[in-house]
Design a protein around this motif. Structure first.
Motif, PDB file in Angstrom:
ATOM      1  N   ARG A 166      71.160  34.777  80.577  1.00  0.00           N
ATOM      2  CA  ARG A 166      71.896  33.488  80.520  1.00  0.00           C
ATOM      3  C   ARG A 166      72.407  33.160  81.872  1.00  0.00           C
ATOM      4  N   ARG A 167      73.067  33.813  82.804  1.00  0.00           N
ATOM      5  CA  ARG A 167      73.517  33.368  84.217  1.00  0.00           C
ATOM      6  C   ARG A 167      72.386  33.322  84.978  1.00  0.00           C
ATOM      7  N   ILE A 168      71.525  33.980  85.147  1.00  0.00           N
ATOM      8  CA  ILE A 168      70.280  34.268  86.241  1.00  0.00           C
ATOM      9  C   ILE A 168      68.975  33.801  86.092  1.00  0.00           C
ATOM     10  N   MET A 169      68.395  34.260  84.898  1.00  0.00           N
ATOM     11  CA  MET A 169      67.072  33.952  84.626  1.00  0.00           C
ATOM     12  C   MET A 169      66.829  32.324  84.115  1.00  0.00           C
ATOM     13  N   LEU A 170      67.735  32.183  83.217  1.00  0.00           N
ATOM     14  CA  LEU A 170      67.688  30.898  82.510  1.00  0.00           C
ATOM     15  C   LEU A 170      67.886  29.536  83.440  1.00  0.00           C
ATOM     16  N   PRO A 171      68.780  29.749  84.173  1.00  0.00           N
ATOM     17  CA  PRO A 171      69.147  28.592  85.274  1.00  0.00           C
ATOM     18  C   PRO A 171      68.110  28.382  86.015  1.00  0.00           C
ATOM     19  N   LEU A 172      67.346  29.582  86.332  1.00  0.00           N
ATOM     20  CA  LEU A 172      66.199  29.531  87.470  1.00  0.00           C
ATOM     21  C   LEU A 172      64.833  28.851  86.717  1.00  0.00           C
ATOM     22  N   ALA A 173      64.785  29.227  85.514  1.00  0.00           N
ATOM     23  CA  ALA A 173      63.535  28.740  84.625  1.00  0.00           C
ATOM     24  C   ALA A 173      63.684  27.347  84.408  1.00  0.00           C
ATOM     25  N   MET A 174      65.019  26.811  84.548  1.00  0.00           N
ATOM     26  CA  MET A 174      65.205  25.399  83.848  1.00  0.00           C
ATOM     27  C   MET A 174      64.064  24.206  83.997  1.00  0.00           C
ATOM     28  N   PRO A 175      63.907  24.149  85.369  1.00  0.00           N
ATOM     29  CA  PRO A 175      63.052  23.010  85.618  1.00  0.00           C
ATOM     30  C   PRO A 175      61.717  22.989  84.558  1.00  0.00           C
ATOM     31  N   GLY A 176      61.150  24.214  84.423  1.00  0.00           N
ATOM     32  CA  GLY A 176      59.900  24.471  83.542  1.00  0.00           C
ATOM     33  C   GLY A 176      60.327  24.067  82.220  1.00  0.00           C
ATOM     34  N   ILE A 177      61.461  24.712  81.844  1.00  0.00           N
ATOM     35  CA  ILE A 177      61.815  24.438  80.418  1.00  0.00           C
ATOM     36  C   ILE A 177      61.964  23.038  80.098  1.00  0.00           C
ATOM     37  N   SER A 178      62.876  22.250  81.314  1.00  0.00           N
ATOM     38  CA  SER A 178      63.105  20.755  80.702  1.00  0.00           C
ATOM     39  C   SER A 178      61.785  20.243  80.640  1.00  0.00           C
ATOM     40  N   ALA A 179      60.626  20.500  81.577  1.00  0.00           N
ATOM     41  CA  ALA A 179      59.552  19.600  81.391  1.00  0.00           C
ATOM     42  C   ALA A 179      58.991  19.901  80.092  1.00  0.00           C
ATOM     43  N   VAL A 180      58.852  21.095  79.493  1.00  0.00           N
ATOM     44  CA  VAL A 180      58.591  21.306  78.219  1.00  0.00           C
ATOM     45  C   VAL A 180      59.393  20.660  77.001  1.00  0.00           C
ATOM     46  N   GLY A 181      60.842  20.722  77.412  1.00  0.00           N
ATOM     47  CA  GLY A 181      61.469  19.906  76.499  1.00  0.00           C
ATOM     48  C   GLY A 181      61.111  18.378  76.380  1.00  0.00           C
TER      49      GLY A 181
END
Lengths: 257, 269
Positions: A165-180
């Motif tokens: 939640r605190r480390i990996m998720l924020p870092l992967a956010m750009p990719g995840i938002s593209a998918v979103g």
């Protein structure tokens, strides 16, 4: 040119006085009549736009949550290679199957659990069909993160979920938002499921509403164009604002097709 | 799970009775019936024609556009942005857009024809025109996907190789033919495969624009499947057709993969 002219023509027709639409020649009379006619309280189109919005938000949210957890697990939690490859190739394979061929099976399933003709049913089906692609794409995002990050956090005594939640998720956010964003566009544009799993009217998404205007006997060009504009504009604005995410979504959408 | 259900249904006579599905085993009957089904044969042929032309045209156009955009000195970003619009707008809206262009009474195309004193046409009203129309629509709609694929690949090319070719005096066309196209071959193959699958899946546009007509002129596989499921309510037979279509697609893809690996082995020797 060839791209913009057809779209502009639709916009023109949407703002055209109904009488002038049918008249020959090139006269243009500005009017909001078409919009007023289509989006008044007596028609279903208002609630259909709302339906589409609800489906988009819910299905995209569900897809992202499930895809993120699943792909994080696949990417970071040391599953055996065979499991990972199995899930991924299964997900890729699903993209090849035309949704139409799965319609009767899904129809039976939805009937059994009482979700035919409901928003819940459409949310579920849209989630299921967008999940494989979202899973593959978010996995790539997590794969791209350096392993050391996670290791050092674990040494510091952070729990597995805390690391996520605190480390990996924020870092992967750009990719995840593209998918979103990509998923949201797909769901907003979806037509087939809306068509076969609802009986039209107030329970259908807006894409089905547009289709209802295309009757062979009497096509209502003005209203059709007006809803078309309303349906297309948000997407195009999104394309201008989030171009980079959409491009990576589309290119990555390779498997999606 | 839906896949399993599909296969199960394809071996039965499935009817919806009072909101419940009733399944009666019929063995391979559904599959045998398929061979005598003329509409299925027509829909297969229509899909093949549709897929062949749309894949070929989008590939050529998309590649040309990508190379041209790559050569632009200014406003590449803007051009790229506008070029993807058709691909992200809902297929339903794309159908509306083209209906407004092709409509015999109010359409843009006939207005232009009349302005130039040419006889207006009933574009969607005749077999050839209808098929041509949905092909043009599909090409307009999906060329951006090929464009993006090729464009991304071209942008990712190692510029020093092209620089070297330029220094050697290779013309641009020669660079394209001998260097760029071979280097981006994987992207091209990928794009073609995706377009092929999209061609099989295509439904919305035909459903709205022509409803498979006139007659059966644009009845592609998905349109026919819908009719079997939701007009004849023949779920068993429809499932059998679906299974066959999925197997056909899988077969073509496997064939392509085998062909590629065989060719690779030969070129390595």
């Amino acid at each position: 040119m060839t791209i913009v002219v057809p779209l502009l023509w639709m916009v023109l027709i949407a703002f055209q006085q109904p009488r002038a639409i049918i008249a020959p020649g090139w006269r243009f009379e500005f009017s909001l009549h078409n919009f007023a006619e289509v989006f008044n309280p007596n028609t279903v189109f208002g609630s259909q736009v709302l339906n589409s919005l609800i489906i988009v938000v819910a299905a995209t949210g569900l897809t992202l949550v499930i895809a993120t957890f699943a792909s994080y697990s696949l990417s970071q939690l040391q599953w055996s290679r065979r499991v990972v490859l199995g899930v991924l190739s299964g997900a890729a394979l699903l993209q090849v199957i035309p949704p139409m061929t799965l319609v009767p099976g899904l129809y039976a399933t939805l009937t059994n659990i009482g979700l035919v003709n409901t928003l819940g049913g459409l949310i579920l089906v849209n989630t299921v069909f967008n999940l494989p692609f979202a899973l593959i794409m978010t996995k790539f995002s997590f794969d791209a993160l350096p392993v050391e990050l996670k290791e050092s956090a674990s040494v510091d005594g952070t729990s597995e979920f805390g690391v996520f939640r605190r480390i990996m998720l924020p870092l992967a956010m750009p990719g995840i938002s593209a998918v979103g964003i990509f998923t949201a566009i797909q769901v907003w544009n979806e037509f087939l499921f809306g068509l076969v799993f609802t009986s039209g009217g107030r329970t259908a998404p807006i894409t089905v509403g547009i289709a209802a205007l295309i009757q062979p006997q009497e096509i209502r060009f003005g209203g059709m164009a007006a809803i078309g504009v309303v349906t297309a504009i948000p997407i195009i604005i999104l394309a201008i604002a989030a171009n980079r995410q959409i491009v990576s979504g589309l290119v990555g959408g390779a498997v999606k097709g | 799970m839906p896949v399993g259900q599909l296969v199960w249904m394809s071996f039965g006579d499935v009817r919806l009775v009072a909101g419940d599905f009733q399944w009666r085993p019929v063995g391979f009957e559904n599959f045998i019936r398929m061979f005598g089904d003329e509409t299925f044969a027509i829909s297969l042929r229509n899909s093949s024609v549709f897929i062949f032309w749309t894949v070929a045209l989008t590939m050529v156009l998309g590649t040309v556009l990508a190379l041209a955009t790559d050569r632009l000195v200014r406003s590449q970003q803007t051009v790229q942005n506008v070029l993807i619009w058709p691909a992200i707008v809902a297929p339903v809206v794309v159908s509306v857009v083209w209906l407004l262009i092709l409509s015999p009474q109010i359409g843009l195309l006939n207005r232009i024809l009349i302005t130039f004193g040419i006889e207006p046409q009933a574009w969607l009203g005749e077999s050839f025109g209808a098929m041509a129309s949905i092909i043009v629509l599909d090409v307009w709609h999906w060329t951006p996907i090929v464009f993006l694929f090729v464009y991304t690949a071209v942008r990712g090319l190692d510029q020093s190789v092209l620089e070297a070719a330029r220094v050697d005096g290779a013309t641009y066309l020669r660079q394209v033919r001998d260097i760029i196209l071979p280097l981006i071959a994987p992207a091209l193959v990928g794009a073609a495969a995706i377009r092929l699958i999209m061609g099989v899946k295509a439904f919305d546009e035909m459903y709205l624009l022509t409803f498979g007509g006139p007659g059966t002129a644009t009845t592609v596989i998905t349109i026919y499947l819908r009719a079997v499921f939701f007009d004849s309510f023949d779920y068993g037979y429809g499932s059998a057709l679906s299974v066959t279509v999925v197997l056909l697609v899988a077969f073509v893809l496997v064939l392509a993969l085998v062909y590629r690996s065989v060719r690779r082995r030969f070129s390595n020797d």
